[in-house]
Design a protein around this motif. Structure first.
Motif, PDB file in Angstrom:
ATOM      1  N   SER A  75       0.829  -1.208   0.000  1.00  0.00           N
ATOM      2  CA  SER A  75       0.000   0.000   0.000  1.00  0.00           C
ATOM      3  C   SER A  75       0.863   1.258   0.000  1.00  0.00           C
ATOM      4  O   SER A  75       0.586   2.211  -0.728  1.00  0.00           O
ATOM      5  CB  SER A  75      -0.911   0.011   1.229  1.00  0.00           C
TER       6      SER A  75
ATOM      7  N   SER B 122       2.171  -4.048  -7.139  1.00  0.00           N
ATOM      8  CA  SER B 122       2.555  -2.721  -6.650  1.00  0.00           C
ATOM      9  C   SER B 122       3.925  -2.329  -7.181  1.00  0.00           C
ATOM     10  O   SER B 122       4.141  -1.186  -7.598  1.00  0.00           O
ATOM     11  CB  SER B 122       2.589  -2.695  -5.118  1.00  0.00           C
TER      12      SER B 122
ATOM     13  N   LEU C 162      -4.807  -2.978  -9.053  1.00  0.00           N
ATOM     14  CA  LEU C 162      -4.815  -3.587  -7.728  1.00  0.00           C
ATOM     15  C   LEU C 162      -6.111  -4.335  -7.437  1.00  0.00           C
ATOM     16  O   LEU C 162      -6.097  -5.356  -6.755  1.00  0.00           O
ATOM     17  CB  LEU C 162      -4.530  -2.527  -6.666  1.00  0.00           C
ATOM     18  N   THR C 163      -7.221  -3.850  -7.962  1.00  0.00           N
ATOM     19  CA  THR C 163      -8.485  -4.572  -7.786  1.00  0.00           C
ATOM     20  C   THR C 163      -8.423  -5.908  -8.513  1.00  0.00           C
ATOM     21  O   THR C 163      -8.787  -6.949  -7.962  1.00  0.00           O
ATOM     22  CB  THR C 163      -9.664  -3.731  -8.307  1.00  0.00           C
ATOM     23  N   GLY C 164      -7.958  -5.889  -9.747  1.00  0.00           N
ATOM     24  CA  GLY C 164      -7.842  -7.120 -10.507  1.00  0.00           C
ATOM     25  C   GLY C 164      -6.894  -8.114  -9.873  1.00  0.00           C
ATOM     26  O   GLY C 164      -7.162  -9.316  -9.826  1.00  0.00           O
TER      27      GLY C 164
ATOM     28  N   GLN D 208      -5.801   1.806  -9.432  1.00  0.00           N
ATOM     29  CA  GLN D 208      -6.934   1.169  -8.741  1.00  0.00           C
ATOM     30  C   GLN D 208      -7.407  -0.065  -9.487  1.00  0.00           C
ATOM     31  O   GLN D 208      -7.684  -1.106  -8.886  1.00  0.00           O
ATOM     32  CB  GLN D 208      -8.086   2.159  -8.594  1.00  0.00           C
ATOM     33  N   GLY D 209      -7.487   0.027 -10.794  1.00  0.00           N
ATOM     34  CA  GLY D 209      -7.919  -1.118 -11.587  1.00  0.00           C
ATOM     35  C   GLY D 209      -6.949  -2.285 -11.498  1.00  0.00           C
ATOM     36  O   GLY D 209      -7.363  -3.439 -11.363  1.00  0.00           O
TER      37      GLY D 209
ATOM     38  N   ARG E 187      -6.667   6.049 -11.412  1.00  0.00           N
ATOM     39  CA  ARG E 187      -7.699   5.087 -11.828  1.00  0.00           C
ATOM     40  C   ARG E 187      -7.076   3.807 -12.374  1.00  0.00           C
ATOM     41  O   ARG E 187      -7.561   2.706 -12.121  1.00  0.00           O
ATOM     42  CB  ARG E 187      -8.637   5.711 -12.846  1.00  0.00           C
TER      43      ARG E 187
ATOM     44  N   TRP F  43       0.119  -9.493  -4.850  1.00  0.00           N
ATOM     45  CA  TRP F  43      -0.343  -8.105  -4.747  1.00  0.00           C
ATOM     46  C   TRP F  43       0.840  -7.135  -4.715  1.00  0.00           C
ATOM     47  O   TRP F  43       0.830  -6.104  -5.385  1.00  0.00           O
ATOM     48  CB  TRP F  43      -1.218  -7.964  -3.505  1.00  0.00           C
TER      49      TRP F  43
ATOM     50  N   GLY G  25      -6.257  -8.374  -6.770  1.00  0.00           N
ATOM     51  CA  GLY G  25      -6.881  -8.915  -5.563  1.00  0.00           C
ATOM     52  C   GLY G  25      -7.612 -10.210  -5.859  1.00  0.00           C
ATOM     53  O   GLY G  25      -7.541 -11.178  -5.098  1.00  0.00           O
ATOM     54  N   PHE G  26      -8.271 -10.268  -6.984  1.00  0.00           N
ATOM     55  CA  PHE G  26      -8.962 -11.487  -7.373  1.00  0.00           C
ATOM     56  C   PHE G  26      -7.979 -12.598  -7.721  1.00  0.00           C
ATOM     57  O   PHE G  26      -8.194 -13.759  -7.394  1.00  0.00           O
ATOM     58  CB  PHE G  26      -9.908 -11.229  -8.544  1.00  0.00           C
TER      59      PHE G  26
END
Length: 167
Positions: A55, A117, A83-85, A80-81, A77, A113, A87-88
């Motif tokens: 983070s 980053s 890191l969201t992807g 964010q995309g 943006r 993750w 996460g899955f």
């Protein structure tokens, strides 16, 4: 000696501050994770240190390195995309043993993750953050388990408890 320290601070104050922020993030995650280890919860010191470090890496790469051709809101943006992807993807490596209360793969998911980053920081050209984050990650993965076990024993926990997280 004072002149050398003053010169070092003047010449590299930004890198020193970034290093301290990364270290602080990793230490904060380690403290929370150690608490979880002592109480035999299904998450550990290394895992939370990696999440916290990741983070910090993302935040620093987005806020320190603004000299891009894109606007900062657009880059935000995209980050964010990503890191969201991821996460899955990380969730896909986490397994729970049906017979025992053990969870496998959390540290692996954290490394997925944090690798994302580090990719973001490299993509932004945040080379110092990328190198420092990589070194901190390697340190946590190499020495974190030994340190974790020693600290759990020191503070009265059982690092070999049956219902403890398995990474």
């Amino acid at each position: 000696m004072e002149q050398w320290a003053f010169w070092l601070w003047e010449e590299h104050s930004d890198q020193i501050e970034i290093s301290l922020r990364l270290l602080g993030a990793a230490l904060a995650g380690m403290v929370v994770g150690l608490n979880r280890d002592i109480h035999n919860k299904p998450i550990g010191m290394r895992t939370l240190a990696l999440v916290s470090l990741g983070s910090a890496i993302v935040i620093l790469s987005g806020s320190v390195y603004e000299g891009l051709h894109f606007g900062q809101d657009a880059v935000s943006r995209v980050v964010q995309g990503i890191l969201t992807g991821l996460g899955f993807l990380g969730a896909g490596v986490i397994l729970r043993d049906r017979d025992r209360m053990q969870v496998h793969g959390l540290t692996t998911a954290s490394t997925v993750w944090i690798a994302a980053s580090l990719g973001v920081t490299a993509g932004l050209g945040a080379w110092f953050i990328t190198v420092a984050g990589t070194l901190a990650t390697l340190f946590l993965l190499t020495y974190g388990k030994r340190l974790e076990d020693r600290l759990v024993r020191l503070f009265g926990g059982n690092p070999d408890a049956d219902d403890k997280l398995e990474d």
